[in-house]
Design an enzyme around this catalytic site. Structure first.
Site, PDB file in Angstrom:
ATOM      1  N   HIS A 136      51.464  71.440  69.082  1.00 48.37           N
ATOM      2  CA  HIS A 136      51.666  70.175  69.560  1.00 48.37           C
ATOM      3  C   HIS A 136      50.919  70.129  70.906  1.00 48.37           C
ATOM      4  CE1 HIS A 136      54.640  67.026  71.509  1.00 48.37           C
ATOM      5  NE2 HIS A 136      54.339  67.617  72.689  1.00 48.37           N
ATOM      6  N   ARG A 152      44.583  72.261  63.987  1.00 44.17           N
ATOM      7  CA  ARG A 152      45.298  72.040  62.981  1.00 44.17           C
ATOM      8  C   ARG A 152      44.647  72.305  61.476  1.00 44.17           C
ATOM      9  NH1 ARG A 152      48.661  67.177  65.359  1.00 44.17           N
ATOM     10  NH2 ARG A 152      50.668  68.351  66.045  1.00 44.17           N
ATOM     11  N   ARG A 173      44.390  66.557  72.153  1.00 46.68           N
ATOM     12  CA  ARG A 173      44.476  65.685  71.009  1.00 46.68           C
ATOM     13  C   ARG A 173      43.346  65.898  69.981  1.00 46.68           C
ATOM     14  NH1 ARG A 173      49.942  64.387  69.861  1.00 46.68           N
ATOM     15  NH2 ARG A 173      48.936  63.031  68.141  1.00 46.68           N
TER      16      ARG A 173
HETATM   17  N1  UDP Z   1      56.146  65.628  61.388  1.00 46.49           N
HETATM   18  C1  UDP Z   1      56.568  66.006  60.017  1.00 46.49           C
HETATM   19  N2  UDP Z   1      56.539  65.081  58.981  1.00 46.49           N
HETATM   20  C2  UDP Z   1      55.785  63.836  59.169  1.00 46.49           C
HETATM   21  C3  UDP Z   1      55.294  63.577  60.582  1.00 46.49           C
HETATM   22  C4  UDP Z   1      55.470  64.514  61.734  1.00 46.49           C
HETATM   23  O1  UDP Z   1      57.113  66.950  60.015  1.00 46.49           O
HETATM   24  O2  UDP Z   1      55.528  63.022  58.322  1.00 46.49           O
HETATM   25  C5  UDP Z   1      56.226  66.760  62.320  1.00 46.49           C
HETATM   26  C6  UDP Z   1      54.882  67.344  62.893  1.00 46.49           C
HETATM   27  O3  UDP Z   1      55.345  68.748  63.102  1.00 46.49           O
HETATM   28  C7  UDP Z   1      54.433  66.649  63.937  1.00 46.49           C
HETATM   29  C8  UDP Z   1      55.670  66.370  64.594  1.00 46.49           C
HETATM   30  O4  UDP Z   1      56.803  66.140  63.785  1.00 46.49           O
HETATM   31  O5  UDP Z   1      53.608  67.447  64.677  1.00 46.49           O
HETATM   32  C9  UDP Z   1      55.793  64.993  65.699  1.00 46.49           C
HETATM   33  O6  UDP Z   1      55.190  64.031  64.998  1.00 46.49           O
HETATM   34  P1  UDP Z   1      54.005  63.064  65.643  1.00 46.49           P
HETATM   35  O7  UDP Z   1      53.945  62.000  64.889  1.00 46.49           O
HETATM   36  O8  UDP Z   1      54.244  62.999  67.159  1.00 46.49           O
HETATM   37  O9  UDP Z   1      52.770  63.970  65.375  1.00 46.49           O
HETATM   38  P2  UDP Z   1      51.800  64.519  66.539  1.00 46.49           P
HETATM   39  O10 UDP Z   1      51.637  64.054  68.043  1.00 46.49           O
HETATM   40  O11 UDP Z   1      52.496  66.134  66.546  1.00 46.49           O
HETATM   41  O12 UDP Z   1      50.408  64.743  66.013  1.00 46.49           O
HETATM   42 MG    MG Z   2      53.424  63.275  68.941  1.00 45.96          MG
END
Ligand code: UDP
Ligand code: MG
Length: 136
Positions: A118, A105, A88
């Protein structure tokens, strides 16, 4: 105390499409992750809906599932001490604009949805996600 963990990593369609898979895999190796398992797959929309079911009530759920199923992805099991948190950290914030310098990222992400990678967010989810892709 740190302990050895496994986490699921995905190189998302935007990065695979830009031929960044090898470069991103090298980022993991250079940061002392062992890539235990790896495969390139293209999943269906319904598989993406299952994978991201924790987000089913979110406004971005449909687009997210369309996107993850839009092209080939590379899925990997990564192993390292504290792999879940370490991955992360290496990935950086969900929104590439907010991600710290040097994170994946920040380097590779295009937008909050096309953010290139991811990574599992907890020990329980890592187990569920590894099984999702690698259970025989
Ligand atoms: N995502 C998006 N819009 C948002 C938030 C998330 O398209 O406003 C997508 C993005 O690709 C993200 C995934 O949904 O990686 C899963 O969201 P999460 O909050 O779990 O983020 P992550 O764990 O991937 O940082
Ligand atoms: Mg997530």
């Amino acid at each position: 105390m740190s302990k050895i963990q496994q986490t699921l990593s995905i190189i998302k369609p935007d990065a695979v499409e830009r031929n960044l898979s090898e470069e991103i895999k090298n980022e993991f190796k250079n940061n002392n992750f062992d890539i235990l398992k790896e495969k390139k797959v293209k999943i269906s929309k319904s598989e993406a809906e299952k994978f991201y079911q924790v987000h089913q009530s979110k406004p971005f759920y449909n687009d997210l599932c369309e996107y993850l199923s839009s092209g080939p992805i590379v899925v990997m099991v990564l192993e390292k001490n504290d792999a879940i948190l370490e991955n992360r950290k290496l990935m950086g914030a969900t929104d590439p604009i907010k991600a710290e310098e040097g994170t994946l990222r920040k380097k590779y992400g295009i937008s909050i949805d096309k953010n290139s990678v991811h990574g599992s967010d907890s020990l329980d989810n890592a187990k569920i996600e590894i099984d999702f892709f690698f259970k025989d």
